[in-house]
Design a protein around this motif. Structure first.
Motif, mmCIF file in Angstrom:
data_model
loop_
_atom_site.group_PDB
_atom_site.id
_atom_site.type_symbol
_atom_site.label_atom_id
_atom_site.label_comp_id
_atom_site.label_asym_id
_atom_site.label_seq_id
_atom_site.Cartn_x
_atom_site.Cartn_y
_atom_site.Cartn_z
ATOM 1 N N ASP A 25 -31.020 -119.380 -53.420
ATOM 2 C CA ASP A 25 -31.226 -118.887 -55.044
ATOM 3 C C ASP A 25 -29.874 -119.744 -55.535
ATOM 4 N N MET B 23 -33.583 -107.748 -52.261
ATOM 5 C CA MET B 23 -33.346 -108.257 -53.281
ATOM 6 C C MET B 23 -34.236 -107.987 -54.644
ATOM 7 N N ARG B 24 -35.380 -107.804 -54.359
ATOM 8 C CA ARG B 24 -36.359 -107.194 -55.050
ATOM 9 C C ARG B 24 -35.931 -105.868 -55.683
ATOM 10 N N ALA C 245 -32.921 -105.911 -57.728
ATOM 11 C CA ALA C 245 -33.158 -106.430 -59.182
ATOM 12 C C ALA C 245 -33.760 -105.218 -59.944
ATOM 13 N N ARG D 256 -24.136 -103.112 -60.064
ATOM 14 C CA ARG D 256 -25.352 -102.112 -59.170
ATOM 15 C C ARG D 256 -24.502 -102.020 -57.831
#
Length: 249
Positions: free
Chosen positions: A24, A209-210, A213, A169
């Protein structure tokens, strides 16, 4: 280019996070105890993904190691992955107390201090994220390991509440059994663990990671483990302990 610092970065989930974040286009700061493995991992990531990789040898069970990583975090990162951790051979109360204290230092004190070191810069820039790797074991009462991971989950949720309303976050990641070096290093017998319960590290990181997000504060990758955690909330602790002892720690 964003920067991610990953502890326990040379194997297992830490290495999987490094691969995913390098893909990424993150610059990486890799933290682990073994300097030779760090250098090898850095070279492989640079060659494959063409990203900047910094190595930071440090033992998070020591004051010197913690201070070194805290100092680097004060310089600023966009993502912190508190992944370093281990299991002790043997079961409570037969594990030497110094080994148990070392676990608490890595699983709890290091997570606390590194989170606190990363947060000021993230809040000042109004962006950033922290992933604290816990375990499905956090939801079941068994050993100092599960107790330390329960602390990680509670702390992560509490910290996320404290920074609520900002673009920072904080998430606890709670995987089940993952095929890594973890169990071998802890001399754990995994023969009783059904094959269908094993997860791949790259799959865990992808779901993590999903969920990050999506703004989740607790991530339990895979539907199988989501179901296990949900059912576990309604099962008496005595039954949980019996099942846990049969399939392994």
């Amino acid at each position: 280019m964003p920067t991610a610092l990953i502890t326990g970065a040379t194997a297992g989930l830490g290495a999987a996070f490094a691969r995913r974040l390098a893909a990424d286009a993150y610059s990486l700061v890799l933290v682990a105890r073994d300097e030779l493995r760090l250098a090898k991992a850095a070279d492989q990531l640079k060659l494959r993904y063409g990203v900047n990789v910094e190595v930071l040898p440090a033992d998070l069970a020591t004051e010197e190691g913690l201070a070194k990583v805290e100092s680097r975090l004060h310089e600023g990162v966009d993502l912190l992955v508190n992944n370093a951790g281990f299991g002790n051979p043997g079961a409570f109360p037969h594990v030497p107390v110094e080994h148990e204290v070392r676990m608490l230092k890595v699983h709890c004190e290091a997570v606390l201090r590194l989170t606190l070191a990363a947060l000021p810069g993230m809040r000042e820039r109004e962006r950033g994220a922290i992933v604290n790797v816990a375990s499905v074991a956090a939801f079941f009462a068994r050993s100092t390991y599960s107790a330390s991971k329960a602390w990680v989950v509670n702390f992560s949720e509490s910290a996320a509440n404290a920074v609520g309303g900002s673009r920072v976050r904080i998430m606890a990641l709670c995987p089940g059994f993952v095929r890594t070096e973890f169990h071998q290093r802890a001399s754990m017998d995994t023969s009783g663990i059904p094959g269908f319960l094993w997860l791949k590290a790259d799959d865990v990181v992808r779901e993590a990671m999903r969920d990050l997000a999506l703004g989740k504060r607790v991530s339990v990758p895979d539907l199988r483990y989501k179901a296990i955690v949900a059912v576990g909330r309604f099962v008496p602790r005595s039954v949980q302990s019996m099942v846990s002892s049969r399939i392994g720690r």
